[in-house]
Design a protein around this motif. Structure first.
Motif, short mmCIF file in Angstrom:
data_model
loop_
_atom_site.label_atom_id
_atom_site.label_comp_id
_atom_site.label_asym_id
_atom_site.label_seq_id
_atom_site.Cartn_x
_atom_site.Cartn_y
_atom_site.Cartn_z
N MET A 1 0.77 -1.27 0.04
CA MET A 1 0.04 0.07 -0.07
C MET A 1 0.71 1.41 0.07
O MET A 1 1.79 1.42 0.73
CB MET A 1 -0.77 -0.11 1.26
N ARG A 2 0.46 2.26 -0.59
CA ARG A 2 1.49 3.26 -0.84
C ARG A 2 0.91 4.62 0.04
O ARG A 2 1.50 5.71 0.03
CB ARG A 2 1.20 3.84 -2.49
N SER A 3 -0.39 4.59 0.58
CA SER A 3 -0.78 5.73 1.57
C SER A 3 0.12 5.66 2.66
O SER A 3 0.87 4.56 3.13
CB SER A 3 -2.17 5.36 2.04
N ASN A 4 0.15 6.72 3.29
CA ASN A 4 0.80 6.86 4.40
C ASN A 4 -0.01 6.66 5.86
O ASN A 4 -0.82 7.43 6.41
CB ASN A 4 1.32 8.51 4.68
N CYS A 5 0.12 5.54 6.28
CA CYS A 5 -0.63 4.97 7.43
C CYS A 5 -0.66 5.91 8.57
O CYS A 5 -1.43 6.12 9.65
CB CYS A 5 -0.27 3.59 7.81
N GLU A 6 0.64 6.50 8.91
CA GLU A 6 0.92 7.40 10.08
C GLU A 6 -0.19 8.47 10.22
O GLU A 6 -0.31 9.02 11.29
CB GLU A 6 2.26 7.60 10.00
N THR A 7 -0.60 8.79 8.85
CA THR A 7 -1.54 10.13 9.06
C THR A 7 -3.02 9.47 8.96
O THR A 7 -3.92 10.49 8.77
CB THR A 7 -1.29 11.16 8.21
N CYS A 8 -3.33 8.56 8.91
CA CYS A 8 -4.60 7.81 8.77
C CYS A 8 -5.50 7.87 10.18
O CYS A 8 -4.89 7.30 11.19
CB CYS A 8 -4.55 6.35 8.17
N MET A 9 -6.71 7.94 10.08
CA MET A 9 -7.47 7.92 11.35
C MET A 9 -7.68 6.61 11.88
O MET A 9 -8.05 6.33 13.11
CB MET A 9 -8.95 8.61 11.09
N TYR A 10 -7.53 5.64 11.20
CA TYR A 10 -7.77 4.09 11.27
C TYR A 10 -6.52 3.67 11.92
O TYR A 10 -6.37 2.34 12.38
CB TYR A 10 -8.22 3.41 10.43
N TYR A 11 -5.24 4.16 12.12
CA TYR A 11 -3.89 3.91 12.49
C TYR A 11 -3.97 3.92 13.91
O TYR A 11 -3.86 5.09 14.41
CB TYR A 11 -2.84 4.34 11.62
N ALA A 12 -3.82 2.96 14.71
CA ALA A 12 -3.80 3.10 16.14
C ALA A 12 -2.73 2.22 16.92
O ALA A 12 -2.20 1.23 16.19
CB ALA A 12 -5.06 2.64 16.75
N TYR A 13 -2.27 2.59 17.99
CA TYR A 13 -1.33 1.84 18.86
C TYR A 13 -1.99 0.96 19.86
O TYR A 13 -2.73 1.25 20.60
CB TYR A 13 -0.56 2.92 19.46
N ASP A 14 -1.52 -0.22 19.71
CA ASP A 14 -1.85 -1.06 20.81
C ASP A 14 -0.81 -1.37 21.88
O ASP A 14 0.56 -1.82 21.54
CB ASP A 14 -2.03 -2.57 20.02
N GLU A 15 -1.30 -1.07 23.18
CA GLU A 15 -0.20 -0.94 24.19
C GLU A 15 0.10 -2.37 24.70
O GLU A 15 1.36 -2.38 25.02
CB GLU A 15 -0.68 0.07 25.37
N GLU A 16 -0.87 -3.21 24.68
CA GLU A 16 -0.66 -4.46 24.94
C GLU A 16 0.47 -5.31 24.12
O GLU A 16 1.33 -5.93 24.68
CB GLU A 16 -1.95 -5.27 25.03
N TYR A 17 0.36 -5.10 22.82
CA TYR A 17 1.34 -5.79 21.98
C TYR A 17 2.61 -4.69 21.67
O TYR A 17 3.44 -5.13 20.78
CB TYR A 17 0.71 -6.16 20.69
N GLU A 18 2.37 -3.51 21.94
CA GLU A 18 3.29 -2.50 21.61
C GLU A 18 3.71 -2.21 20.05
O GLU A 18 4.83 -2.42 19.83
CB GLU A 18 4.59 -2.67 22.57
N GLU A 19 2.48 -2.02 19.31
CA GLU A 19 2.74 -1.92 18.04
C GLU A 19 1.77 -1.04 17.29
O GLU A 19 0.27 -1.12 18.03
CB GLU A 19 2.90 -3.22 17.04
N TYR A 20 1.55 -0.72 16.29
CA TYR A 20 0.51 -0.15 15.47
C TYR A 20 -0.25 -1.02 14.54
O TYR A 20 0.30 -1.81 14.24
CB TYR A 20 1.16 1.18 14.77
N TYR A 21 -1.41 -0.76 14.55
CA TYR A 21 -2.22 -1.55 13.69
C TYR A 21 -3.38 -0.91 13.11
O TYR A 21 -3.67 0.23 13.33
CB TYR A 21 -2.86 -2.84 14.37
N CYS A 22 -3.89 -1.29 12.19
CA CYS A 22 -5.22 -0.74 11.24
C CYS A 22 -6.34 -1.36 11.81
O CYS A 22 -6.95 -2.33 11.99
CB CYS A 22 -4.88 -1.12 9.93
N GLN A 23 -7.15 -0.33 12.09
CA GLN A 23 -8.77 -0.49 12.85
C GLN A 23 -9.77 -0.86 11.89
O GLN A 23 -10.97 -1.01 12.33
CB GLN A 23 -9.06 0.57 14.01
#
Length: 58
Positions: A1-23
């Protein structure tokens, strides 16, 4: 995917797994299409606009 996930409203941080994911909630067909990378850009990308509420109040 070529979009910048870091600026997407669906890109969230999961504290339990300590990683970002798409919601984005996808059904089985959408997930297959998404993972097969048939898109030039992510069709689910939405710019995270923190000032959207402020503009509505004006």
């Amino acid at each position: 995917m070529r979009s910048n996930c870091e600026t997407c409203m669906y890109y969230a941080y999961d504290e339990e797994y300590e990683e970002y994911y798409c919601q984005v909630q996808l059904d089985e067909d959408e997930m297959e299409r998404f993972l097969s990378d048939r898109f030039r850009d992510c069709p689910y990308y939405r710019l995270e606009d923190e000032y959207k509420t402020v503009r509505k109040q004006m």
